[in-house]
Design a protein around this motif. Structure first.
Motif, PDB file in Angstrom:
ATOM      1  N   ASP A 181      39.141  38.852  34.775  1.00  0.00           N
ATOM      2  CA  ASP A 181      38.517  37.844  35.632  1.00  0.00           C
ATOM      3  C   ASP A 181      39.618  36.929  36.194  1.00  0.00           C
ATOM      4  O   ASP A 181      40.806  37.120  35.912  1.00  0.00           O
TER       5      ASP A 181
ATOM      6  N   ARG B 259      33.082  43.425  39.842  1.00  0.00           N
ATOM      7  CA  ARG B 259      32.064  42.569  40.473  1.00  0.00           C
ATOM      8  C   ARG B 259      31.946  41.231  39.745  1.00  0.00           C
ATOM      9  O   ARG B 259      31.928  41.189  38.524  1.00  0.00           O
ATOM     10  N   GLY B 260      31.940  40.133  40.481  1.00  0.00           N
ATOM     11  CA  GLY B 260      31.738  38.822  39.870  1.00  0.00           C
ATOM     12  C   GLY B 260      32.951  38.270  39.127  1.00  0.00           C
ATOM     13  O   GLY B 260      32.830  37.302  38.369  1.00  0.00           O
ATOM     14  N   ALA B 261      34.135  38.862  39.354  1.00  0.00           N
ATOM     15  CA  ALA B 261      35.329  38.449  38.596  1.00  0.00           C
ATOM     16  C   ALA B 261      36.020  37.227  39.193  1.00  0.00           C
ATOM     17  O   ALA B 261      36.947  36.689  38.597  1.00  0.00           O
ATOM     18  N   GLY B 262      35.568  36.783  40.376  1.00  0.00           N
ATOM     19  CA  GLY B 262      36.194  35.619  41.006  1.00  0.00           C
ATOM     20  C   GLY B 262      37.208  36.037  42.056  1.00  0.00           C
ATOM     21  O   GLY B 262      37.264  37.199  42.456  1.00  0.00           O
TER      22      GLY B 262
ATOM     23  N   GLU C  84      34.892  49.603  43.975  1.00  0.00           N
ATOM     24  CA  GLU C  84      34.097  48.990  45.035  1.00  0.00           C
ATOM     25  C   GLU C  84      33.547  50.098  45.932  1.00  0.00           C
ATOM     26  O   GLU C  84      33.998  51.240  45.859  1.00  0.00           O
TER      27      GLU C  84
END
Ligand SMILES: [Zn+2]
Length: 452
Positions: A96, A128-131, A171
């Motif tokens: 992250d 996904r959603g790691a910043g 991705e």
């Protein structure tokens, strides 16, 4: 700033050297380089550096790295590339933003302390959603004061598509391209003296679809930025390309628009004569990573043949999960040693090794008009190496001392005339704080990934 009484290796086209010379820095540029003391009557001198017992060279230019791997060093110790990747991908897929920031700070501190003035990173794991992972690296580079090329990587060929990475680590093709275009729009500065450039960098043929390879090349050319990927690293990769595409890696790159003077590739170990000629004919560059190639038993790149064919060649640390040292200054020596193991005692000289790590790297990153040699009008990116201590004082040739000897201490390192290292210490970051932060984030990653 005036530096005097030091040996000077300019690494200009003629390989000009001075046994005792001077460098004058004005603002972010080199104003003068020459033999003997600096010209008399210079006005506005703010600082004079006595370089006695030192060698001045252009700053080192790193051309291939994966900062995030700083948190996963020392794992899969006895594996080849594919086994190593399969073992590490599940952990890497848990990274992250705070982890990537810490890893970048650690990777950069290690390199900059050792004479790197232009860093490069190839980041291709975007869970996904790691910043904002690219933003975290860019922040770390700005804080330490190093010139930086961030290669926005991508993977869209997960396990279910015949690729190596797990599906949850990749991705979609469109997401990868859109995010890459956005990174260029947000961060890329093409101006002279730029501190930050972005390259388009799908990971490798075995983790990326043919569509993403093709469209990445088109995108980079539309935006006027460079292209980077991994190429011809191992025999397993060659076999993979033949099975999947019916051709070897270089032919595959050519078929997807990936040979050209705006492209550089990491490794290029397994190259036929025709492959070498194709790189030379198109001006495609190579990031040679001797330690990583040895660590993963990938083989030894044909650097003398690449140079003879006119291929721009720079040096790379590569990710520190396959080169735990994280240093670039040691790659000068390792490049020379492995070249001689492969092709004999005349394969690479100490001066050629220094050129690979400086001017060669600048060429590969498309910045040879700005950095890579000490010449009036170029950026003042330079390193003052201490070579009169125990480790080097009996080696009369200063360049042999730097390349063949133990890693030389950095007394002063400038990026655009600004000191980033003084007496072996980073000027803008505390390395102990970075060490603590990286250890904390490495433990957090290990715990999330179920390793600890
Ligand atoms: Zn790599």
């Amino acid at each position: 700033m005036v530096i005097e009484n030091a040996a000077v290796a300019t690494v200009d086209a003629a390989g000009t050297e001075y046994a005792s010379g001077h460098v004058v820095v004005a603002g972010n540029l080199i104003e003068a380089v020459g033999p003997g003391p600096a010209p008399a009557g210079l006005t506005g001198v703010r600082r004079r550096v006595d370089g006695t017992g030192h060698l001045v060279t252009p700053g080192l230019v790193n051309t291939h790295h994966h900062f995030y791997q700083w948190l996963t060093r020392g794992l899969a110790q006895d594996s080849n590339l594919f086994d190593w990747l399969v073992e590490l991908y599940p952990t890497w897929a848990r990274i992250d933003e705070p982890m990537v920031y810490a890893a970048a700070a650690g990777s950069l501190a290690m390199m900059v302390r050792g004479g790197v003035t232009t860093a490069m990173d190839h980041h291709y794991v975007f869970p996904r959603g790691a910043g904002d992972l690219l933003g975290a690296e860019i922040r770390a580079a700005a804080e330490i004061g190093v010139r930086f090329t961030a290669a926005r990587g991508s993977m869209d060929r997960g396990r279910s598509q015949g690729g190596l990475p797990p599906d949850f680590a990749v991705e979609t093709t469109d997401e990868a391209l859109a995010a890459t275009e956005e990174a260029v729009a947000t961060h890329h500065d093409p101006s002279f003296g730029s501190m930050l450039q972005i390259a388009v960098a799908p990971c490798s043929p075995f983790s990326v679809s043919t569509e993403l390879m093709r469209r990445s090349a088109e995108l980079a050319r539309r935006l006027g930025v460079r292209l980077h990927t991994h190429g011809s690293e191992t025999v397993e990769e060659e076999k993979f390309c033949h099975e999947l595409f019916g051709m070897g890696p270089t032919d595959y790159f050519e078929s997807t628009g990936w040979l050209g003077p705006d492209v550089w590739m990491a490794h290029c170990v397994h190259m036929s004569d025709a492959d070498v000629a194709a790189f030379g004919g198109t001006g495609t560059g190579v990031a040679h990573c001797p330690s990583s190639n040895a660590r993963l038993a990938a083989g030894i790149a044909r650097v003398p043949d690449l140079l003879a064919a006119g291929v721009p060649v720079g040096l790379g640390v590569d990710g520190t999960a396959s080169n735990e040292s994280g240093e670039l200054r040691t790659e000068l020596r390792n490049a020379l040693l492995v070249a001689r193991l492969r092709a004999g005692e005349k394969a690479l000289t100490v001066r050629q090794a220094l050129r690979l790590g400086t001017y060669g790297g600048a060429e590969v990153l498309g910045r040879a008009a700005e950095i890579g040699s000490l010449e009036p009008g170029k950026l003042a990116d330079l390193v003052l190496w201490k070579i009169d201590g125990l480790a080097h004082s009996t080696i009369a040739d200063p360049i042999a001392a730097l390349v063949l000897g133990a890693p030389a201490p950095v007394t002063l390192s400038l990026v655009g005339g600004v000191p980033v290292v003084e007496h072996g210490t980073l000027t803008r970051t505390d390395e102990h704080t970075v060490a603590h932060l990286t250890r904390t984030e490495a433990r957090r990653l290990a715990s999330i990934a179920g390793l600890a």
